[in-house]
Design a protein around this motif. Structure first.
Motif, PDB file in Angstrom:
ATOM      1  N   ASP A   1     -12.651  -6.827   4.642  1.00 28.58           N
ATOM      2  CA  ASP A   1     -13.465  -6.227   3.679  1.00 28.58           C
ATOM      3  C   ASP A   1     -12.323  -5.258   2.920  1.00 28.58           C
ATOM      4  OD1 ASP A   1     -13.335  -4.220   5.544  1.00 28.58           O
ATOM      5  OD2 ASP A   1     -15.464  -3.579   5.194  1.00 28.58           O
ATOM      6  N   ARG A   2     -11.000  -5.481   2.842  1.00 32.65           N
ATOM      7  CA  ARG A   2     -10.188  -4.745   2.390  1.00 32.65           C
ATOM      8  C   ARG A   2      -9.991  -4.568   0.930  1.00 32.65           C
ATOM      9  NH1 ARG A   2      -4.412  -5.580   4.001  1.00 32.65           N
ATOM     10  NH2 ARG A   2      -3.778  -3.593   3.931  1.00 32.65           N
ATOM     11  N   THR A   3     -10.037  -3.649   0.202  1.00 34.57           N
ATOM     12  CA  THR A   3     -10.293  -3.417  -1.440  1.00 34.57           C
ATOM     13  C   THR A   3      -8.905  -3.682  -1.920  1.00 34.57           C
ATOM     14  OG1 THR A   3     -11.865  -1.835  -1.211  1.00 34.57           O
ATOM     15  CG2 THR A   3     -10.805  -2.026  -3.195  1.00 34.57           C
ATOM     16  N   PRO A   4      -8.928  -4.808  -2.820  1.00 31.21           N
ATOM     17  CA  PRO A   4      -7.453  -4.723  -3.565  1.00 31.21           C
ATOM     18  C   PRO A   4      -7.143  -3.716  -4.237  1.00 31.21           C
ATOM     19  CG  PRO A   4      -9.043  -6.585  -4.230  1.00 31.21           C
ATOM     20  CD  PRO A   4      -9.897  -5.528  -3.527  1.00 31.21           C
ATOM     21  N   PHE A   5      -5.916  -3.467  -4.723  1.00 28.93           N
ATOM     22  CA  PHE A   5      -5.287  -2.261  -5.254  1.00 28.93           C
ATOM     23  C   PHE A   5      -5.637  -2.476  -6.780  1.00 28.93           C
ATOM     24  CE2 PHE A   5      -1.476  -2.380  -2.294  1.00 28.93           C
ATOM     25  CZ  PHE A   5      -1.982  -1.267  -1.561  1.00 28.93           C
ATOM     26  N   SER A   6      -5.909  -1.309  -7.563  1.00 25.92           N
ATOM     27  CA  SER A   6      -6.257  -1.187  -8.613  1.00 25.92           C
ATOM     28  C   SER A   6      -5.254  -1.622  -9.897  1.00 25.92           C
ATOM     29  CB  SER A   6      -6.407   0.320  -9.248  1.00 25.92           C
ATOM     30  OG  SER A   6      -5.502   1.131  -9.025  1.00 25.92           O
ATOM     31  N   ILE A   7      -3.883  -1.866  -9.388  1.00 24.77           N
ATOM     32  CA  ILE A   7      -2.865  -2.596 -10.244  1.00 24.77           C
ATOM     33  C   ILE A   7      -2.253  -3.761  -9.457  1.00 24.77           C
ATOM     34  CG2 ILE A   7      -2.678  -0.525 -11.789  1.00 24.77           C
ATOM     35  CD1 ILE A   7       0.050  -0.366  -9.935  1.00 24.77           C
ATOM     36  N   ASP A   8      -1.964  -4.600 -10.182  1.00 23.36           N
ATOM     37  CA  ASP A   8      -1.352  -6.095  -9.651  1.00 23.36           C
ATOM     38  C   ASP A   8       0.052  -5.493  -8.837  1.00 23.36           C
ATOM     39  OD1 ASP A   8      -0.949  -8.392  -8.838  1.00 23.36           O
ATOM     40  OD2 ASP A   8      -0.288  -9.101 -10.587  1.00 23.36           O
ATOM     41  N   VAL A   9       0.103  -5.528  -7.738  1.00 24.59           N
ATOM     42  CA  VAL A   9       1.347  -5.151  -6.896  1.00 24.59           C
ATOM     43  C   VAL A   9       1.994  -6.106  -6.344  1.00 24.59           C
ATOM     44  CG1 VAL A   9       2.266  -3.786  -5.112  1.00 24.59           C
ATOM     45  CG2 VAL A   9       0.488  -2.593  -6.406  1.00 24.59           C
ATOM     46  N   LYS A  10       3.168  -6.696  -6.726  1.00 16.61           N
ATOM     47  CA  LYS A  10       3.566  -7.999  -6.120  1.00 16.61           C
ATOM     48  C   LYS A  10       4.338  -7.657  -4.729  1.00 16.61           C
ATOM     49  CE  LYS A  10       2.334 -10.399  -9.699  1.00 16.61           C
ATOM     50  NZ  LYS A  10       1.158 -11.220  -9.646  1.00 16.61           N
ATOM     51  N   SER A  11       5.115  -6.539  -4.571  1.00 13.80           N
ATOM     52  CA  SER A  11       5.729  -6.118  -3.640  1.00 13.80           C
ATOM     53  C   SER A  11       5.767  -4.898  -3.206  1.00 13.80           C
ATOM     54  CB  SER A  11       7.042  -6.601  -3.962  1.00 13.80           C
ATOM     55  OG  SER A  11       8.193  -6.275  -2.878  1.00 13.80           O
ATOM     56  N   PRO A  12       5.688  -4.546  -2.001  1.00 15.54           N
ATOM     57  CA  PRO A  12       5.845  -3.247  -1.476  1.00 15.54           C
ATOM     58  C   PRO A  12       7.117  -2.391  -1.647  1.00 15.54           C
ATOM     59  CG  PRO A  12       5.925  -4.574   0.546  1.00 15.54           C
ATOM     60  CD  PRO A  12       5.739  -5.422  -0.497  1.00 15.54           C
ATOM     61  N   LEU A  13       8.149  -3.259  -1.874  1.00 13.66           N
ATOM     62  CA  LEU A  13       9.378  -2.809  -2.367  1.00 13.66           C
ATOM     63  C   LEU A  13       9.702  -2.351  -3.760  1.00 13.66           C
ATOM     64  CD1 LEU A  13      11.486  -5.478  -0.053  1.00 13.66           C
ATOM     65  CD2 LEU A  13      10.575  -3.279   0.569  1.00 13.66           C
ATOM     66  N   GLY A  14       8.644  -2.963  -4.620  1.00 19.85           N
ATOM     67  CA  GLY A  14       8.676  -2.542  -6.132  1.00 19.85           C
ATOM     68  C   GLY A  14       8.178  -1.166  -6.395  1.00 19.85           C
ATOM     69  N   LYS A  15       8.692  -0.765  -7.704  1.00 20.79           N
ATOM     70  CA  LYS A  15       8.201   0.692  -7.949  1.00 20.79           C
ATOM     71  C   LYS A  15       6.561   0.762  -8.363  1.00 20.79           C
ATOM     72  CE  LYS A  15      12.919   1.853  -9.518  1.00 20.79           C
ATOM     73  NZ  LYS A  15      13.668   2.479 -10.496  1.00 20.79           N
ATOM     74  N   ASP A  16       6.184  -0.469  -8.679  1.00 23.24           N
ATOM     75  CA  ASP A  16       4.495  -0.448  -9.005  1.00 23.24           C
ATOM     76  C   ASP A  16       3.555   0.153  -7.839  1.00 23.24           C
ATOM     77  OD1 ASP A  16       5.090  -1.667 -11.372  1.00 23.24           O
ATOM     78  OD2 ASP A  16       4.532  -3.879 -10.715  1.00 23.24           O
TER      79      ASP A  16
END
Length: 149
Positions: free
Chosen positions: A53-68
């Motif tokens: 039941d993990r909640t998705p992030f509030s912004i679209d994060v494509k990679s943990p290595l990106g700045k988003d």
């Protein structure tokens, strides 16, 4: 490692905690935890599991290595971290005990440590149990049941 019944990939079925008085805390990783553990013939292992039941992030994060990902609120990052666990390394079996020697982990403090688990089989399922572990100020045994894939 002949006759190693742990070999292969297993899917997580349940995760509970058992208190010293025998009380069971059901669903310590949610109602339907998801995850896999794999044991290879060359004594390598990896495991990852999460709450379903993990909640998705509030912004679209494509990679943990990106700045988003750095734009996310700390609370969202904390929720993601605390609802997911993963580690990998080598393993050794001694009787009904398996020792995971950790080489990489989502919890950095585990690097270079050994995690001991007892195991038992019931048909196409294996149950892995931790030794008594202090968690939230209470000693608990965590029991995870896995089904052979």
């Amino acid at each position: 490692m002949t006759n190693n019944q742990l070999l292969g990939t297993w899917k997580l079925i349940s995760a509970i905690a058992i208190l010293p008085d025998g009380t069971i805390e059901p669903d310590v990783y949610g109602n339907n935890p998801v995850g896999y553990i794999t044991y290879t013939p060359d004594s390598r292992m990896m495991v990852m599991f999460a709450r379903s039941d993990r909640t998705p992030f509030s912004i679209d994060v494509k990679s943990p290595l990106g700045k988003d990902i750095q734009k996310l609120p700390v609370a969202e990052l904390a929720a993601a971290f605390t609802s997911f666990n993963a580690y990998a390394g080598t393993y050794k079996i001694n009787g009904n005990t398996v020792v995971h020697h950790i080489e990489i982990a989502s919890i950095p403090n585990r690097l270079g440590t050994d995690l001991v688990r007892t195991f038992s089989f019931n048909g196409d399922r294996v149950t892995l149990k931790t030794p008594p572990t202090l968690s939230d100020g209470v000693v608990k045994v965590f029991e995870l049941v896995w089904k052979r894939v």
